[in-house]
Motif scaffolding. Structure first.
Motif, short mmCIF file in Angstrom:
data_model
loop_
_atom_site.label_atom_id
_atom_site.label_comp_id
_atom_site.label_asym_id
_atom_site.label_seq_id
_atom_site.Cartn_x
_atom_site.Cartn_y
_atom_site.Cartn_z
N PHE B 244 108.81 57.53 51.66
CA PHE B 244 109.36 58.21 50.49
C PHE B 244 110.00 57.25 49.51
O PHE B 244 109.87 57.40 48.30
CB PHE B 244 110.36 59.28 50.92
N VAL B 245 110.68 56.23 50.04
CA VAL B 245 111.38 55.32 49.12
C VAL B 245 110.44 54.26 48.58
O VAL B 245 110.37 54.03 47.38
CB VAL B 245 112.61 54.70 49.82
N SER B 246 109.66 53.62 49.47
CA SER B 246 108.82 52.52 49.00
C SER B 246 107.44 52.97 48.58
O SER B 246 106.65 52.16 48.11
CB SER B 246 108.66 51.47 50.09
N ASP B 473 107.21 59.39 42.19
CA ASP B 473 108.63 59.05 42.18
C ASP B 473 108.82 57.57 42.43
O ASP B 473 109.55 56.88 41.71
CB ASP B 473 109.36 59.83 43.28
N ALA B 474 108.13 57.08 43.47
CA ALA B 474 108.29 55.66 43.82
C ALA B 474 107.81 54.77 42.69
O ALA B 474 108.46 53.79 42.34
CB ALA B 474 107.51 55.36 45.10
N LEU B 475 106.66 55.15 42.10
CA LEU B 475 106.13 54.36 40.98
C LEU B 475 107.10 54.37 39.80
O LEU B 475 107.36 53.34 39.19
CB LEU B 475 104.79 54.92 40.53
N GLN B 478 110.01 52.10 40.55
CA GLN B 478 109.67 50.68 40.46
C GLN B 478 109.41 50.25 39.02
O GLN B 478 109.83 49.18 38.60
CB GLN B 478 108.44 50.39 41.30
N HIS B 479 108.71 51.11 38.28
CA HIS B 479 108.41 50.74 36.90
C HIS B 479 109.66 50.66 36.08
O HIS B 479 109.81 49.75 35.27
CB HIS B 479 107.44 51.75 36.29
N ALA B 480 110.54 51.63 36.27
CA ALA B 480 111.78 51.61 35.50
C ALA B 480 112.52 50.32 35.78
O ALA B 480 112.99 49.64 34.87
CB ALA B 480 112.62 52.82 35.85
N CYS B 481 112.59 49.97 37.05
CA CYS B 481 113.32 48.78 37.42
C CYS B 481 112.67 47.53 36.85
O CYS B 481 113.32 46.69 36.24
CB CYS B 481 113.37 48.72 38.94
N ASP B 534 111.73 60.13 36.41
CA ASP B 534 110.72 60.03 35.35
C ASP B 534 111.34 59.76 33.99
O ASP B 534 110.82 58.97 33.21
CB ASP B 534 109.81 61.28 35.32
N ALA B 535 112.49 60.37 33.72
CA ALA B 535 113.15 60.11 32.44
C ALA B 535 113.58 58.66 32.35
O ALA B 535 113.48 58.02 31.29
CB ALA B 535 114.34 61.03 32.27
N SER B 536 114.04 58.12 33.47
CA SER B 536 114.46 56.72 33.42
C SER B 536 113.25 55.82 33.22
O SER B 536 113.33 54.80 32.53
CB SER B 536 115.23 56.33 34.68
#
Lengths: 671, 612
Positions: B244-246, B473-475, B478-481, B534-536
């Motif tokens: 779920f997280v990674s 969610d994970a994507l 990661q993308h936001a980060c 998603d907003a982030s």
């Protein structure tokens, strides 16, 4: 029963097949289309014109979607991004010889282009966004075609013609770069827009060394779209043409004709291009080669026929090669598939003939290599434009000059004269469109018109004139004229005086000493429509190139590019000027300051005391000075100069050291 | 001038002074004293000139100043520091539902400290993989115990997570094992659309092994006999962290910098059908239908991560540039994995950049290669000797290639006219399934339907949209980060560049873009801390593209700033001689004034003496 069943099955099968085939046909009709064609035409000056014509069509997006099979993606995206209604881009090297290659036929009017790059586009955007679209378009095209079309971005390089260039004014922009060199790097992206590139089909002939060795080379891209119209019917039509004039290496003519020197050079596709066609492009709907024989040539051939062979009249009326007879003036190595005759010739005595060759059934092991052999010597001349136009510069020096446009009548206009004699007054309408860069400051009020060497009142000749004068560093000067020239004139000329402007030092190109180009003027004759109406045995011709020839087009020609030398400055001059003025100012200011804080009394006293002890050198110096001043010399009192002069020198050294220290410090802290 | 001031002391004083002197006192020495006050006129004059020059200097500097829009350097620094020091953490909420249908006491007693067990295992896992975009330690676990009739909720912090008690008691679990999709949808209806990752453990007490399935929403379930509570806790913890997280990524798979998203947050999916030799056959496809039916849902799902557009073209005469050989065993032409770097023929495959896309968009090329007749059944051999099932491969950040072999290769070998065919919709669907898997791989996700962890294998249910919600969610995380990191480095480079070139023009537009970018970055952080993934992702995309816009602004690239040397060369011919004059004049006048006033003072002293 069984029989009827089998019949039924057969019927079903037939129905199925037929429905399938009709479906395919329908798809072909409404889907994308690509055709390739090549026109070859012998020219009177022993050269050969080859004109490649590729046409891709795509139906409108709202009925067909935006995924394509054949139509190039780049062009589709270009049309949609900039909302282009119509666009034409041409890259040309060499100048079309209007006198010997013809000035009246459709190819001369639509494919003879000015040297360098010419671009015009009509946008379907609100008028205030046209300039922005144009600028973006130039950048995209320069990336797409590896050319410096982006130089057309600046508002000094393009113009918006008012009415003369095209009827769809307002959203039209026109610009040209006369000095753009054209080479393979422009051809390769152009070929990439063809589905078969130069891998198969007629484009296989485009052997770079031979096509760039020609006398004239013009690649052109013309696209029209009605994508943005409320009712789109045609979609986008992309027309790519390459027009080359080549000098054929004379083939070893088998006919040992007595006057073989006069014989036109025979040629074949392999001798012209060094390559052959092995089959058509698999994607092309049709792939044809045409050989065009001009009307006057046909006429002259008939004459030679009559003279030499003593043919009786009725056979001479026939088109040569109609029966593929071997004793005509020329013959092909391959029998033509069809012969088309011109139906609406201007010349009553000769009509041009088009021989069509389909290359559908040729392939790698049986390449298509069309040969054209002359049997009898024949001379002819092309149909010329109504007037022979040339433009030149007058005047000398770097300050002012004049542009002259000279229009001379050809035999063509003479024939018009004959035709129009019964009318009271015969006029020849000539439209002139000329763009002049801003640094050539044309004084439009100095326009003079001479007809047959006699000055004429402007209002007698000029029917309509619209001028937008150039604005320095903002826009070029545009002149649009409609002239009404009398038919019986021999020559007319139009002169305009100009001053040469000064450019800012940044605006000079790297090779400023070469001079600056004034783009070609466009001369068109709206009274004359070039149109070659062909007919093939009562059947219409399904060929985009031939139908293009049959379109009504105004006859137009381009003038020469003018090269204007401008004063080029010494580019280190600003620094010299700055240095010298600054030094002068500094000297003036320093001496002013010194004069302000001078103590005259003290100095006089000083001089007196100095007089007592002057050295030999000072004595001489003061003597010299007094002589210069014209005053009687008084022997100065002696002063020991050694100490003071030593002091001076040490001070000077100190000053130099100070300057050096400042400079060093400056560099140190700056760096 | 030098002589004058120097000889002043040695020479006689002015005549009028002499006269006074003679009449006044006998011990007057005009070398060291004078009777009148020294004049201030010339001193004031030179000083005025000097000071007016000093005052004029700022005006001059102002006039030659270059316009530089003030950039918020401090904010940029604080942003990049914030990104470097503490990569922002998303709050992750996990929920474990333990449905105990077997009423043995041993499990029941242990279940109470299940929450603690799971968090301790999770800590262990989280240490091993902590990269950007995870919820490193910032999570809450709530546990619900459901034993059919009574429910116990052990909640850490959140009261918002609710489990409908006894919701699963009526189900026949043997059937659900068979039909995962139905159970998945049923669970979704119970759990609802919250951002909580739920694992439902159903202890049926039957069977001998646990069956773990991850659904296409944000939940998973484990069904079977739970023998030991520790093992269960470990499995659940691994599921939470690794899946779920990674996002169930493989070790060493594509990380942030290889993410196929352009700097402006756009992706262009360019689908190309390449007919290697149209003289043999010409294939066509119905991409319009594929675009509308297959791609549209996926692109919508990926909306927060990137703005994706689709285009297509069909190209002809495009041979591959690697070699293949005939293999009798497989009855086909074989190209091996070591030929893959040369398969893409960049000379003949003019796939082209897109005019429709902006300059910094990422273009992913997806190529369907139709081989020519003389290489017709063209198959990819894997290193282990097997023939690839998909007959395709990917190239990270470039795209993917699928070889489509026409049925009945030999049929049209020697025909004069090429065969015109359309790839059937079934074949197109197969190809696009491969493309979808390739797209998932390009995004760094697994293309297989199961996840093999340390504590057992989990089945991953595939979504019809191509990407499941937990993967998205994970994507997004990661993308936001990654976007925020990129934004930080880009803005940092811009600020360094601007500070290192003091004479560079900086337009207002750049300042505005930087400001907006910083605002978007702040918004990203706010959204991230609230767990709105998603907003982030969307705002981080904004932040990055604005930062890139500012950095690559055309005016930055221009050479309109000139060096300091240039200024030196232009102004020194005037100011250097002039300043020498002015300064020397001032120095001399001051010197002289001092000297003269000393003289006057000496005379004054003598006069005082005399008067005394």
């Amino acid at each position: 029963m069984a029989r009827s069943l089998s019949f039924f099955v057969l019927l079903l099968f037939v129905l199925h097949v037929s429905s399938e085939s009709t479906g395919e046909v329908a798809e072909q009709l409404e889907g994308e289309e690509f055709t390739e064609e090549l026109l070859l035409r012998p020219l009177p000056d022993r050269k050969v014109l080859s004109h490649f014509h590729f046409e891709s069509k795509v139906p409108p997006t709202n009925s067909y979607g935006h995924h394509h099979r054949i139509f190039p993606k780049a062009i589709y995206q270009l049309v949609h991004k900039y909302r282009i209604k119509e666009m034409e881009l041409s890259f040309t090297q060499g100048r079309w010889n209007y006198d010997s290659w013809g000035g009246f036929d459709p190819i001369a009017s639509s494919n003879a282009k000015p040297p360098g790059v010419e671009l015009w586009a009509v946008f379907d955007v609100p008028p205030d966004q046209v300039d922005a679209s144009w600028k973006n378009l130039t950048h995209t095209l320069s990336g797409l075609f590896c050319a410096s079309i982006n130089f057309l971005e600046s508002s000094t390089a393009y113009c918006a013609p008012d009415w003369s260039f095209s009827s769809r004014s307002g959203n039209l922009r026109y610009g040209s770069l006369p000095r753009e060199a054209v080479c393979t790097e422009n051809l390769t992206p152009w070929l990439k827009l063809l589905p078969c590139r130069d891998k198969a089909g007629l484009s296989l002939l485009m052997d770079r060394p031979s096509i760039y060795n020609g006398f004239y080379h013009s690649q052109r891209l013309h696209l029209t779209s009605d994508e943005f119209d409320p009712v789109a019917l045609h979609g986008i039509v992309l027309e790519q043409t390459l027009t080359i004039v080549l000098q054929p290496d004379a083939l070893d003519t088998r006919a040992s004709f007595s006057s073989s020197r006069k014989l036109q050079p025979s040629w074949s596709m392999s001798s012209l291009f060094g390559k052959m066609v092995d089959g058509k492009c698999a994607l092309a709907k049709s792939s044809n080669v045409y050989v065009q024989i001009e009307g006057s040539l046909v006429h002259n051939m008939k004459d030679t026929w009559n003279n030499i062979e003593g043919y009786d009249g009725e056979i001479a009326q026939e088109v040569p090669y109609e029966g593929f007879g071997s004793n005509s003036n020329f013959k092909f190595s391959i029998a033509p598939d069809r012969v088309m005759k011109e139906t609406n010739s201007f010349h009553k005595d000769g009509y041009s003939v088009l021989y069509g060759f389909a290359i559908n059934h040729y392939h790698g092991s049986k390449p298509f290599d069309l040969g054209f052999w002359w049997n009898l010597p024949v001379t002819w001349s092309c149909v010329k434009a109504p007037l022979r136009v040339s433009r030149f510069l007058m005047g000398s020096g770097n300050e002012k000059g004049a542009i002259a446009l000279s229009l001379q009548s050809t035999e063509w206009s003479q024939s018009i004269l004959k035709a129009g004699k019964n009318e009271e007054k015969c006029n020849l309408r000539v439209d002139v469109f000329q763009v002049v860069p801003w640094y050539i400051k044309v004084y439009y009020h100095t326009t003079k018109i001479f007809v047959d060497g006699m000055p004429q009142a402007l209002e007698d000749i000029i029917e309509k004139m619209s001028v937008s004068p150039s604005e320095d560093k903002v826009s070029p000067g545009v002149m649009e004229l409609i002239l009404r020239l009398p038919c019986d004139m021999k020559s007319a000329s139009l002169t305009l005086e100009f001053d040469k402007g000064f450019l800012h030092i940044d605006e000079y190109p790297p090779d400023a000493n070469q001079g600056f180009d004034i783009p070609s003027a466009i001369i068109s004759y709206p009274d004359f429509q070039t149109r070659l109406q062909y007919k093939e045995d009562n059947a219409s011709i399904q060929s985009p190139m031939v139908s293009k020839m049959q379109e009504r087009r105004t006859v137009l020609s381009y003038t020469e590019v003018l090269l204007v030398p401008l004063t080029t400055p010494d580019f280190s001059m600003p620094y010299n000027v700055i240095t010298i003025t600054c030094t002068v100012f500094a000297l003036y200011f320093g001496s002013l300051l010194n004069a302000l804080r001078r103590r005259v009394n003290e100095e006089e006293r000083l001089l007196k005391s100095k007089d007592k002890r002057t050295g030999k050198l000072q004595l001489l110096l003061s003597k010299f000075l007094s002589k210069v001043r014209g005053k009687p010399w008084e022997p100065p009192s002696s002063t020991p100069p050694s100490s003071s002069s030593k002091f001076i020198s040490s001070k000077v050294i100190l000053k130099i050291l100070l300057v050096a220290a400042i400079a060093f410090g400056w560099r140190y802290y700056d760096g | 001038m030098a002589e004058i001031s120097e000889t002043m002391g040695t020479e006689s004083s002015p005549p009028e002074e002499n006269r006074k002197d003679n009449s006044g006192s006998s011990n007057f020495d005009d070398k060291i004293m004078r009777k009148t006050k020294p004049g201030l006129k010339r001193l004031i004059l030179t000083l005025t000139v000097f000071f007016s020059f000093l005052l004029g200097l700022p005006w001059l500097l102002k006039s030659i100043e270059i316009y530089r829009s003030p950039l918020p350097f401090r904010d940029i620094d604080s942003l990049s520091n914030a990104i470097d020091s503490n990569p922002f953490l998303y709050p992750c909420r996990f929920h474990l539902v333990f449905v105990n249908l077997e009423h043995s006491t041993s499990i029941r007693s242990n279940a109470e400290n299940l929450g603690f067990l799971i968090s301790s295992y999770m800590l262990e896992y989280a240490d091993r993989n902590s990269f950007c975009g995870t919820c490193d330690g910032n999570y809450t676990i709530s546990v619900s115990l459901d034993s059919g009739d009574e429910c116990v909720e052990y909640e850490d912090a959140d009261k918002g997570i609710l489990w409908k008690c006894g919701a699963l008691s009526g189900l026949n679990f043997d059937q659900t094992v068979e039909n995962g999709e139905v159970f998945d949808d049923y669970l979704q209806s119970i759990v609802g659309k919250s951002r909580v990752y739920t694992v439902v453990v159903v202890n049926t007490g039957k069977g001998d092994r646990l069956r773990a399935v991850v659904g296409k929403y944000r939940h998973a379930w484990i069904i079977g006999r739970v023998a030991e509570i520790n093992l269960l806790a470990e499995t659940v913890a691994e599921m939470f962290i690794k899946i779920f997280v990674s996002g169930a990524k493989d070790e060493g798979s594509i990380q942030g910098e290889f993410m196929p998203v352009g700097a402006d947050g756009k992706i262009v999916l360019s689908f190309n059908l390449l007919n290697a030799d149209p003289r043999d056959w010409i294939y066509d496809w119905d991409i319009k239908e594929v675009d509308e039916k297959l791609l549209a849902p996926t692109l919508e799902a990926l909306g927060p991560i990137a703005n994706i557009s689709v285009e297509s073209q069909v190209l002809y005469h495009t041979p591959k540039s690697s070699y293949s050989y005939w293999d009798d065993e497989h009855e086909s032409h074989i190209f091996s994995t070591k030929d893959l770097p040369f398969f893409v023929n960049s000379n003949e495959w003019h796939l082209d950049t897109s005019i429709a896309a902006g300059g910094r968009s990422k273009i992913l090329q997806f190529v369907v290669y139709v081989p020519s007749a003389n290489e017709c059944p063209l198959r990819l051999q894997l290193p282990n000797g097997d023939i690839s099932v998909t007959n395709g491969f990917i190239s990270p950040t470039w795209g993917g290639v699928v070889v489509f072999n026409p049925p009945n290769c030999m049929e049209n070998a020697n025909s004069m006219h090429p065969l015109r065919r359309k790839i059937s919709s079934q074949e197109v669907n197969q190809i696009f399934e491969v493309f979808m898997a390739q797209l998932r791989q390009l995004f760094g996700l697994k293309s297989t339907g199961f996840y093999k962890g340390a504590s057992g294998t989990s089945i991953l249910l595939a979504s019809e949209r191509g990407f499941t919600e937990w993967e998205l969610d994970a994507l997004a995380r990661q993308h936001a980060c990654y976007n925020l990191q990129q934004c930080g480095t880009t803005l940092g480079s811009l600020s360094r560049l601007v500070q290192s070139l003091p004479r560079m023009i900086i337009k207002d537009e750049i300042g505005k873009q930087v400001k907006l970018s910083l605002e978007a970055a702040k918004l990203t952080q706010d959204n991230a801390s609230q767990g709105i993934y998603d907003a982030s992702a969307v705002s981080s995309r904004h932040a990055r593209s604005l930062a890139e816009d500012a950095f690559f602004h055309p005016s930055v690239m221009s050479i309109s700033y000139y060096s300091f040397d240039h200024m030196f060369a232009v102004y020194s011919p005037f100011f250097l001689p002039l300043s020498l004059h002015v300064i020397l004049a001032v120095v001399r006048e001051i010197k002289r004034y001092k000297q003269e006033s000393r003289k006057y003072a000496a005379w004054e002293a003598i006069r005082k003496q005399h008067s005394d």
